[in-house]
Design an enzyme around this catalytic site. Structure first.
Site, PDB file in Angstrom:
ATOM      1  N   HIS A 179       0.826  -1.209   0.000  1.00 40.54           N
ATOM      2  CA  HIS A 179       0.000   0.000   0.000  1.00 40.54           C
ATOM      3  C   HIS A 179       0.863   1.264   0.000  1.00 40.54           C
ATOM      4  O   HIS A 179       1.956   1.272   0.563  1.00 40.54           O
ATOM      5  CB  HIS A 179      -1.028  -0.006   1.130  1.00 40.54           C
ATOM      6  CG  HIS A 179      -0.481  -0.028   2.520  1.00 40.54           C
ATOM      7  ND1 HIS A 179      -0.146   1.124   3.202  1.00 40.54           N
ATOM      8  CD2 HIS A 179      -0.234  -1.051   3.371  1.00 40.54           C
ATOM      9  CE1 HIS A 179       0.280   0.795   4.420  1.00 40.54           C
ATOM     10  NE2 HIS A 179       0.247  -0.520   4.544  1.00 40.54           N
ATOM     11  N   ASP A 214      -0.133   4.382   1.092  1.00 42.83           N
ATOM     12  CA  ASP A 214      -0.336   5.336   2.196  1.00 42.83           C
ATOM     13  C   ASP A 214       0.431   4.881   3.432  1.00 42.83           C
ATOM     14  O   ASP A 214       1.039   3.808   3.442  1.00 42.83           O
ATOM     15  CB  ASP A 214      -1.832   5.492   2.514  1.00 42.83           C
ATOM     16  CG  ASP A 214      -2.474   4.205   3.021  1.00 42.83           C
ATOM     17  OD1 ASP A 214      -2.138   3.127   2.507  1.00 42.83           O
ATOM     18  OD2 ASP A 214      -3.310   4.266   3.947  1.00 42.83           O
ATOM     19  N   ASP A 258       6.304   0.737   6.652  1.00 44.33           N
ATOM     20  CA  ASP A 258       4.938   0.245   6.475  1.00 44.33           C
ATOM     21  C   ASP A 258       4.215   1.290   5.648  1.00 44.33           C
ATOM     22  O   ASP A 258       3.770   2.285   6.180  1.00 44.33           O
ATOM     23  CB  ASP A 258       4.301   0.045   7.847  1.00 44.33           C
ATOM     24  CG  ASP A 258       2.830  -0.351   7.780  1.00 44.33           C
ATOM     25  OD1 ASP A 258       2.349  -0.621   6.679  1.00 44.33           O
ATOM     26  OD2 ASP A 258       2.181  -0.359   8.845  1.00 44.33           O
ATOM     27  N   GLU A 291      -5.016   2.022   2.731  1.00 45.79           N
ATOM     28  CA  GLU A 291      -5.040   0.732   3.430  1.00 45.79           C
ATOM     29  C   GLU A 291      -5.165   0.961   4.925  1.00 45.79           C
ATOM     30  O   GLU A 291      -5.831   0.219   5.635  1.00 45.79           O
ATOM     31  CB  GLU A 291      -3.767  -0.056   3.106  1.00 45.79           C
ATOM     32  CG  GLU A 291      -3.783  -1.512   3.547  1.00 45.79           C
ATOM     33  CD  GLU A 291      -3.276  -1.741   4.961  1.00 45.79           C
ATOM     34  OE1 GLU A 291      -3.356  -2.881   5.430  1.00 45.79           O
ATOM     35  OE2 GLU A 291      -2.799  -0.788   5.624  1.00 45.79           O
ATOM     36  N   GLU A 292      -4.514   2.023   5.393  1.00 36.80           N
ATOM     37  CA  GLU A 292      -4.524   2.321   6.829  1.00 36.80           C
ATOM     38  C   GLU A 292      -5.904   2.752   7.318  1.00 36.80           C
ATOM     39  O   GLU A 292      -6.138   2.858   8.510  1.00 36.80           O
ATOM     40  CB  GLU A 292      -3.497   3.415   7.165  1.00 36.80           C
ATOM     41  CG  GLU A 292      -2.046   3.068   6.815  1.00 36.80           C
ATOM     42  CD  GLU A 292      -1.434   2.008   7.731  1.00 36.80           C
ATOM     43  OE1 GLU A 292      -2.145   1.482   8.608  1.00 36.80           O
ATOM     44  OE2 GLU A 292      -0.243   1.706   7.545  1.00 36.80           O
ATOM     45  N   ASP A 324       3.551  -6.596   3.439  1.00 44.02           N
ATOM     46  CA  ASP A 324       3.051  -5.584   4.368  1.00 44.02           C
ATOM     47  C   ASP A 324       2.913  -6.174   5.769  1.00 44.02           C
ATOM     48  O   ASP A 324       1.874  -6.034   6.405  1.00 44.02           O
ATOM     49  CB  ASP A 324       1.691  -5.072   3.854  1.00 44.02           C
ATOM     50  CG  ASP A 324       1.147  -3.950   4.719  1.00 44.02           C
ATOM     51  OD1 ASP A 324       1.946  -3.251   5.352  1.00 44.02           O
ATOM     52  OD2 ASP A 324      -0.087  -3.792   4.753  1.00 44.02           O
ATOM     53  N   HIS A 366       3.656   2.181  12.909  1.00 43.24           N
ATOM     54  CA  HIS A 366       2.658   3.051  13.564  1.00 43.24           C
ATOM     55  C   HIS A 366       3.212   3.661  14.857  1.00 43.24           C
ATOM     56  O   HIS A 366       2.445   4.004  15.751  1.00 43.24           O
ATOM     57  CB  HIS A 366       1.346   2.303  13.863  1.00 43.24           C
ATOM     58  CG  HIS A 366       0.643   1.845  12.618  1.00 43.24           C
ATOM     59  ND1 HIS A 366      -0.711   1.631  12.575  1.00 43.24           N
ATOM     60  CD2 HIS A 366       1.095   1.583  11.373  1.00 43.24           C
ATOM     61  CE1 HIS A 366      -1.045   1.232  11.350  1.00 43.24           C
ATOM     62  NE2 HIS A 366       0.039   1.193  10.613  1.00 43.24           N
TER      63      HIS A 366
HETATM   64 ZN    ZN Z   1       0.701  -1.686   6.281  1.00 36.34          ZN
END
Ligand code: ZN
Length: 368
Positions: free
Chosen positions: A72, A74, A102, A135-136, A159, A341
């Protein structure tokens, strides 16, 4: 510096957030075209206020079959002004932002894999690439991707956190929950008995609905609470609660939702308040077992690369959920990142470089 690492630095320094992946998409598209892929972008973003669609690229091959790769574009919200640097064999941020490994590690690994395959001159099957948006945000981009374009029966979503060699072979179903309680405003001093306190009922629901770890494969969480009271001397006439639940067992997810709805109705019964609940199942659980072709192929790949395969399940949804839901057997593959994150996110340089090799080897081993 290795090209994959150079590209990784370039991409993480390119500001991006879910719903605004424009710069990343515009960077990726010419790279894919240069590699000889056909490239198209869909209108996924327009469904949820984004400015970018999913990128779908195909590198046709001369051998039968097809393999899907996904990453992804984003990143987590705290991903502006990323200053990457190498420290002790890892790429880190300056500690004030995430690193966005990520999932830009996945993006550059796929590009690098394609480049390696081209350079090898070896025959290969059709290679399909989906670079998704948002995706997030509950896998919003892949929700609007036209799965009928895909010919692959197996796929790899690059991912997942962990050292290279780790496979995430299962992920939960997830649902977004919403509770709205409608009460009645009244002066709290002059006529409290004329009011219906929405806040009180909403609070009771949150206090009594099961949360946290429900069992070995399920969780629930309520995190956002809005009370619509206008002043402290007015009975609150509206309250809204947002939460989520997940379970690796889809049936259990459905059962939780049913109980959630029933309990909320029960709380307001006979009170004059009205409750409206919503449960939006945003993705569905999958579980790929080790004897399946998708993981058997990875066993060959890791053996060839001298890596140890580690098969685990996770509790986070990913685009692999969607592909599995549409009949494409798909697992998550780690590319060496950890603590995604968070500002402590980092990636092993060695693993990132090998992730490109992993993509190449998947295609080569598939051909055998
Ligand atoms: Zn991810």
């Amino acid at each position: 510096m290795e090209r994959i690492l150079e590209e990784f630095f370039e991409l993480v320094k390119t500001d991006c957030i879910s719903k605004d992946e424009r710069k990343i998409a515009d960077w990726v598209k010419p790279k894919l075209l240069e590699l000889g892929c056909t490239v198209e972008e869909d209108d996924a973003g327009s469904h949820f206020g984004g400015n970018t669609g999913n990128i779908f690229a195909v590198l046709e091959g001369t051998l039968p079959g097809s393999v899907l790769f996904n990453a992804h574009m984003d990143r987590d919200a705290n991903g502006f002004g990323i200053q990457p640097r190498i420290e002790d064999g890892k790429v880190v941020s300056d500690g004030t932002t995430v690193l966005a490994a990520d999932d830009l590690a996945g993006v550059v690994a796929i590009l690098d894999g394609l480049r390696r395959i081209k350079a090898s001159g070896k025959p290969h099957c059709r290679i399909e690439v989906v670079f998704s948006v948002s995706e997030e945000k509950e896998l919003s981009g892949s929700r609007y991707f036209d799965m009928s374009k895909l010919q692959s029966k197996i796929g790899y979503c690059i991912d997942s956190p962990g050292r290279i060699g780790r496979i995430v072979a299962g992920a939960p179903s997830g649902a977004q929950l919403k509770i709205e309680v409608f009460g009645k405003a009244a002066h709290s001093g002059n006529g409290p008995e004329k009011g219906i306190d929405a806040l009180k009922y909403a609070a009771k629901m949150v206090a009594n609905l099961p949360t946290g770890r429900l069992d070995s494969e399920s969780t629930a969480n309520y995190a956002i609470f809005h009370a619509g009271g206008s002043a402290t001397n007015v009975i609150c006439d509206y309250a809204c609660v947002l939460g989520e639940t997940r379970s690796r067992n889809h049936e259990k997810l459905l059962q939780y939702i049913e109980k959630f709805e029933q309990y909320c109705q029960q709380v307001v019964e006979g009170t004059g308040a009205v409750v409206k609940t919503e449960a939006d199942i945003t993705y569905k659980a999958f579980n790929v077992t080790e004897d399946q072709p998708c993981i058997q192929l990875m066993k060959k790949v890791y053996d060839k690369m001298g890596l140890t395969m580690l098969v685990e399940t996770g509790m986070g949804g990913m685009d692999a959920n969607r592909f599995n839901e549409h009949g494409i057997q798909c697992v998550g593959l780690a590319s060496g990142y950890f603590n995604n994150h968070s500002n402590g996110e980092h990636i092993y340089v060695e693993d990132l470089i090998r992730a490109g090799e992993m993509v190449e080897q998947i295609v080569l081993c598939y051909a055998d």
